[in-house]
Design a protein around this motif. Sequence first.
Motif, PDB file in Angstrom:
ATOM      1  N   SER A  63       0.889  -5.121  -1.811  1.00 28.62           N
ATOM      2  CA  SER A  63       1.458  -4.165  -2.763  1.00 28.62           C
ATOM      3  C   SER A  63       1.910  -2.892  -2.055  1.00 28.62           C
ATOM      4  O   SER A  63       2.974  -2.346  -2.364  1.00 28.62           O
ATOM      5  CB  SER A  63       0.438  -3.818  -3.854  1.00 28.62           C
ATOM      6  OG  SER A  63       0.091  -4.964  -4.580  1.00 28.62           O
ATOM      7  N   SER A  64       1.124  -2.431  -1.102  1.00 37.30           N
ATOM      8  CA  SER A  64       1.494  -1.259  -0.317  1.00 37.30           C
ATOM      9  C   SER A  64       2.790  -1.514   0.443  1.00 37.30           C
ATOM     10  O   SER A  64       3.695  -0.667   0.470  1.00 37.30           O
ATOM     11  CB  SER A  64       0.370  -0.907   0.657  1.00 37.30           C
ATOM     12  OG  SER A  64       0.779   0.090   1.563  1.00 37.30           O
ATOM     13  N   PHE A  65       2.887  -2.687   1.039  1.00 40.51           N
ATOM     14  CA  PHE A  65       4.082  -3.059   1.807  1.00 40.51           C
ATOM     15  C   PHE A  65       5.318  -3.099   0.900  1.00 40.51           C
ATOM     16  O   PHE A  65       6.383  -2.590   1.254  1.00 40.51           O
ATOM     17  CB  PHE A  65       3.837  -4.415   2.467  1.00 40.51           C
ATOM     18  CG  PHE A  65       4.774  -4.746   3.578  1.00 40.51           C
ATOM     19  CD1 PHE A  65       4.699  -4.085   4.794  1.00 40.51           C
ATOM     20  CD2 PHE A  65       5.725  -5.733   3.427  1.00 40.51           C
ATOM     21  CE1 PHE A  65       5.549  -4.399   5.834  1.00 40.51           C
ATOM     22  CE2 PHE A  65       6.589  -6.056   4.457  1.00 40.51           C
ATOM     23  CZ  PHE A  65       6.500  -5.383   5.666  1.00 40.51           C
ATOM     24  N   ILE A  66       5.162  -3.679  -0.289  1.00 42.84           N
ATOM     25  CA  ILE A  66       6.273  -3.766  -1.242  1.00 42.84           C
ATOM     26  C   ILE A  66       6.703  -2.371  -1.692  1.00 42.84           C
ATOM     27  O   ILE A  66       7.897  -2.064  -1.740  1.00 42.84           O
ATOM     28  CB  ILE A  66       5.888  -4.655  -2.444  1.00 42.84           C
ATOM     29  CG1 ILE A  66       5.771  -6.115  -1.996  1.00 42.84           C
ATOM     30  CG2 ILE A  66       6.896  -4.506  -3.587  1.00 42.84           C
ATOM     31  CD1 ILE A  66       5.154  -7.032  -3.028  1.00 42.84           C
ATOM     32  N   MET A  67       5.734  -1.519  -2.030  1.00 47.24           N
ATOM     33  CA  MET A  67       6.060  -0.153  -2.453  1.00 47.24           C
ATOM     34  C   MET A  67       6.778   0.613  -1.350  1.00 47.24           C
ATOM     35  O   MET A  67       7.708   1.381  -1.606  1.00 47.24           O
ATOM     36  CB  MET A  67       4.797   0.607  -2.865  1.00 47.24           C
ATOM     37  CG  MET A  67       4.159   0.125  -4.124  1.00 47.24           C
ATOM     38  SD  MET A  67       5.221   0.368  -5.528  1.00 47.24           S
ATOM     39  CE  MET A  67       4.889  -1.111  -6.437  1.00 47.24           C
ATOM     40  N   GLY A  82       4.132   7.658  -1.694  1.00 49.17           N
ATOM     41  CA  GLY A  82       2.767   8.147  -1.913  1.00 49.17           C
ATOM     42  C   GLY A  82       1.875   7.062  -2.489  1.00 49.17           C
ATOM     43  O   GLY A  82       0.724   6.893  -2.069  1.00 49.17           O
ATOM     44  N   LEU A  83       2.409   6.300  -3.444  1.00 50.24           N
ATOM     45  CA  LEU A  83       1.662   5.183  -4.024  1.00 50.24           C
ATOM     46  C   LEU A  83       1.374   4.119  -2.958  1.00 50.24           C
ATOM     47  O   LEU A  83       0.278   3.554  -2.913  1.00 50.24           O
ATOM     48  CB  LEU A  83       2.443   4.572  -5.187  1.00 50.24           C
ATOM     49  CG  LEU A  83       1.793   3.399  -5.914  1.00 50.24           C
ATOM     50  CD1 LEU A  83       0.453   3.796  -6.508  1.00 50.24           C
ATOM     51  CD2 LEU A  83       2.720   2.876  -6.993  1.00 50.24           C
ATOM     52  N   SER A  84       2.343   3.890  -2.092  1.00 54.69           N
ATOM     53  CA  SER A  84       2.161   2.936  -0.991  1.00 54.69           C
ATOM     54  C   SER A  84       1.005   3.359  -0.093  1.00 54.69           C
ATOM     55  O   SER A  84       0.167   2.532   0.288  1.00 54.69           O
ATOM     56  CB  SER A  84       3.449   2.834  -0.185  1.00 54.69           C
ATOM     57  OG  SER A  84       3.268   2.086   0.975  1.00 54.69           O
ATOM     58  N   LEU A  85       0.959   4.626   0.248  1.00 54.26           N
ATOM     59  CA  LEU A  85      -0.139   5.134   1.085  1.00 54.26           C
ATOM     60  C   LEU A  85      -1.482   4.997   0.367  1.00 54.26           C
ATOM     61  O   LEU A  85      -2.484   4.624   0.972  1.00 54.26           O
ATOM     62  CB  LEU A  85       0.117   6.592   1.459  1.00 54.26           C
ATOM     63  CG  LEU A  85       1.264   6.842   2.431  1.00 54.26           C
ATOM     64  CD1 LEU A  85       1.487   8.343   2.603  1.00 54.26           C
ATOM     65  CD2 LEU A  85       0.997   6.182   3.767  1.00 54.26           C
ATOM     66  N   PHE A  86      -1.496   5.297  -0.921  1.00 52.32           N
ATOM     67  CA  PHE A  86      -2.720   5.184  -1.713  1.00 52.32           C
ATOM     68  C   PHE A  86      -3.220   3.737  -1.726  1.00 52.32           C
ATOM     69  O   PHE A  86      -4.413   3.476  -1.526  1.00 52.32           O
ATOM     70  CB  PHE A  86      -2.475   5.697  -3.137  1.00 52.32           C
ATOM     71  CG  PHE A  86      -3.673   5.595  -4.029  1.00 52.32           C
ATOM     72  CD1 PHE A  86      -4.760   6.446  -3.855  1.00 52.32           C
ATOM     73  CD2 PHE A  86      -3.713   4.655  -5.044  1.00 52.32           C
ATOM     74  CE1 PHE A  86      -5.876   6.349  -4.681  1.00 52.32           C
ATOM     75  CE2 PHE A  86      -4.818   4.554  -5.870  1.00 52.32           C
ATOM     76  CZ  PHE A  86      -5.902   5.401  -5.692  1.00 52.32           C
ATOM     77  N   LEU A  87      -2.309   2.788  -1.965  1.00 53.61           N
ATOM     78  CA  LEU A  87      -2.699   1.376  -1.977  1.00 53.61           C
ATOM     79  C   LEU A  87      -3.199   0.926  -0.610  1.00 53.61           C
ATOM     80  O   LEU A  87      -4.143   0.131  -0.516  1.00 53.61           O
ATOM     81  CB  LEU A  87      -1.513   0.512  -2.422  1.00 53.61           C
ATOM     82  CG  LEU A  87      -1.099   0.651  -3.881  1.00 53.61           C
ATOM     83  CD1 LEU A  87       0.203  -0.089  -4.139  1.00 53.61           C
ATOM     84  CD2 LEU A  87      -2.192   0.160  -4.808  1.00 53.61           C
ATOM     85  N   LEU A  88      -2.587   1.444   0.439  1.00 52.95           N
ATOM     86  CA  LEU A  88      -3.026   1.106   1.791  1.00 52.95           C
ATOM     87  C   LEU A  88      -4.449   1.599   2.041  1.00 52.95           C
ATOM     88  O   LEU A  88      -5.278   0.881   2.595  1.00 52.95           O
ATOM     89  CB  LEU A  88      -2.066   1.687   2.825  1.00 52.95           C
ATOM     90  CG  LEU A  88      -2.336   1.323   4.279  1.00 52.95           C
ATOM     91  CD1 LEU A  88      -2.264  -0.177   4.496  1.00 52.95           C
ATOM     92  CD2 LEU A  88      -1.345   2.037   5.190  1.00 52.95           C
TER      93      LEU A  88
END
Length: 140
Positions: free
Chosen positions: A72-76, A97-103
């Motif tokens: 999900s992080s990669f997709i975002m 920012g959402l990508s970093l959070f998911l990571l």
Amino acid sequence: MSMINLTTPALLFPATSLLLLAYTNRFLVLAQLIRNLQHQGQNDERGLVIRQILNLRKRIVLTRYMQALGVSSFIMCAISMFLIFVDRNRAAEVLFGLSLFLLVLSLLVSLWEIMISTRAIEITLEDMAHKLERAPIVVE
């Protein structure tokens, strides 16, 4: 003016790719451990095998979550790059920012799985110590 440009989310791609590869390797190790435990369960004590099964089930669930969060992080991150490309900078920043959070969530779940995997090693060591305590001492 945007705070990020196209290269900012692109910096996350190699790290996320390597992380997903590491997660896949952990999954393959879990699969192998389960196959080995199936054979071990036919020969060893039932209590040890049951404890190991419970441990492995938790690890499988956590591995599924860490992989899903990582993907999900990669997709975002990829969508963020696309949004920068089409000049939707504010949305791109939010998704990055959402990508970093998911990571970060993925890494925290990975840490949790690692802690559980060390418990599996402790279970094996406890069993080995118990068997050694019961074994007769041979004096030559």
